[in-house]
Design an enzyme around this catalytic site. Structure first.
Site, PDB file in Angstrom:
ATOM      1  N   ASP A 158       0.834  -1.203   0.000  1.00  0.00           N
ATOM      2  CA  ASP A 158       0.000   0.000   0.000  1.00  0.00           C
ATOM      3  C   ASP A 158       0.871   1.255   0.000  1.00  0.00           C
ATOM      4  O   ASP A 158       0.597   2.223  -0.722  1.00  0.00           O
ATOM      5  CB  ASP A 158      -0.919  -0.024   1.222  1.00  0.00           C
ATOM      6  CG  ASP A 158      -1.732   1.250   1.361  1.00  0.00           C
ATOM      7  OD1 ASP A 158      -2.557   1.521   0.473  1.00  0.00           O
ATOM      8  OD2 ASP A 158      -1.532   1.969   2.346  1.00  0.00           O
TER       9      ASP A 158
ATOM     10  N   GLU B 276      -2.119  -5.370  -3.366  1.00  0.00           N
ATOM     11  CA  GLU B 276      -1.125  -4.646  -2.571  1.00  0.00           C
ATOM     12  C   GLU B 276      -0.067  -5.597  -2.015  1.00  0.00           C
ATOM     13  O   GLU B 276       1.120  -5.242  -1.953  1.00  0.00           O
ATOM     14  CB  GLU B 276      -1.815  -3.895  -1.435  1.00  0.00           C
ATOM     15  CG  GLU B 276      -2.688  -2.752  -1.933  1.00  0.00           C
ATOM     16  CD  GLU B 276      -3.459  -2.063  -0.836  1.00  0.00           C
ATOM     17  OE1 GLU B 276      -3.921  -0.922  -1.064  1.00  0.00           O
ATOM     18  OE2 GLU B 276      -3.620  -2.657   0.259  1.00  0.00           O
TER      19      GLU B 276
END
Length: 267
Positions: free
Chosen positions: A65, A137
Site C-alpha cells: 500500500d 497490494e
C-alpha cells in the site's frame, strides 16, 4: 482424510500453492517472484487461520500500500504539473482505492491464484473487491521486498498506467452507485433496485447485495455493512453494462414479452 493422515498446516499450504500454475500470473506482472514470497502474498488470512494460524499476506499488504501510494503520487505530480494538490490528491485516492486495486487484480486474473479458506471459497471470495484489492497490494509488497523500489514502481506504472493517464479529480471510484445511476441514465434505462441480506452472528454480520435493472440482477457484492455491499454490487453492475448482451437484456422492458394471446396462437 483421517486425523492420522491429515496434512499439517505447512503441508496444506504447499499442496494448495503447488496445485496452481502461477507462471501466467508472473508473466502478466512481468517480474519474477520467489515461490516463498509469492506463496505468502497469495495466502489470505482465511486459509492461514484454517490451517494452524499460518503467516498471511496482511503485512505485505501494508508494505505494498505504501509503495503503491508513493509511486502513483510521484507519477501524478510529474504528469499533471498544472493540477493543484487538491486535485492530484483526489486522483491518487481514486486510483489506489479498493475498487482501483480490484480492477487491476481482475486484469491480471489474480483471483484464480489466491489461497482462500473454505468459507471464503463458498461465498465467492475470489471475486470480492476487498480480497482482490488487498492481494494486489500484497503482490506489490513482495515485489518491493525482492527487487527494490524502482522495479516495484515500474510494475505499478505499467499495471496502473491507464488509470493514471485517465485520472480525474471527481472521485468516481468512491461512489459506484452514482456512477451506475449516470450510466443507466445515458442508456435510458430505469434506476437500479438494490436488495441486501445479512448472515452471521450480530457482532460479525456479512452483508450481501444485488443491483437489478428492469428486473435483471446484473451485479452482486458483499461487505461488512450494507453500504459497502451495495457499492460493490453497483461496481459489478457497471462492469456488466460494458457487455452488449447484458445491455440488450436489461433494455427489454418488463411486460414487453409476448402476450398470452400471442403465445396461445403458437401452442
Amino acid at each position: 482424510m483421517s486425523k492420522k493422515n491429515r496434512l499439517s498446516g505447512q503441508e496444506a499450504l504447499d499442496a494448495a500453492f503447488g496445485a496452481i500454475d502461477h507462471r501466467p500470473l508472473l508473466e502478466r506482472l512481468g517480474v519474477e517472484i520467489s515461490d516463498e514470497g509469492l506463496r505468502l502474498a497469495l495466502t489470505h488470512r482465511s486459509f492461514a487461520n484454517e490451517n494452524g494460524m499460518l503467516p498471511n499476506n496482511e503485512r505485505l499488504e501494508f508494505l505494498g500500500d505504501a509503495v503503491l501510494g508513493l509511486s502513483v503520487a510521484t507519477q501524478l505530480y510529474m504528469q499533471y504539473p498544472t493540477s493543484p494538490e487538491s486535485e492530484i490528491s483526489k486522483m491518487r485516492a481514486g486510483i489506489v482505492s479498493r475498487y482501483g486495486c480490484a480492477d487491476i487484480a481482475r486484469d491480471i486474473h489474480l483471483g484464480d491464484h489466491l489461497l482462500l479458506g473454505k468459507g471464503e471459497l463458498a461465498t465467492g471470495g475470489r471475486k470480492k473487491e476487498s480480497i482482490l484489492a488487498d492481494a494486489t497490494e500484497a503482490i506489490l509488497g513482495v515485489i518491493y521486498r525482492e527487487h527494490g523500489f524502482e522495479v516495484a514502481r515500474e510494475v505499478i506504472l505499467r499495471l496502473f498506467g491507464h488509470k493514471i493517464d485517465t485520472a480525474t479529480a471527481k472521485g468516481r471510484h468512491e461512489d459506484w452507485k452514482t456512477v451506475l445511476q449516470e450510466r443507466l441514465a445515458e442508456l435510458k434505462l430505469p434506476m437500479a433496485v438494490y436488495e441486501a441480506t445479512s448472515t452471521g452472528p450480530e457482532h460479525d454480520l456479512l452483508f450481501s447485495a444485488t443491483a437489478a435493472v428492469n428486473g435483471h440482477a446484473i451485479g452482486s457484492g458483499t461487505g461488512q455493512n450494507k453500504k459497502v455491499a451495495e457499492q460493490e454490487a453497483a461496481h459489478r453492475a457497471c462492469l456488466a453494462l460494458s457487455d452488449p448482451q447484458v445491455r440488450a437484456t436489461v433494455s427489454i422492458e418488463v411486460g414487453e414479452a409476448a402476450s398470452p394471446e400471442v403465445e396461445s396462437t403458437h401452442a
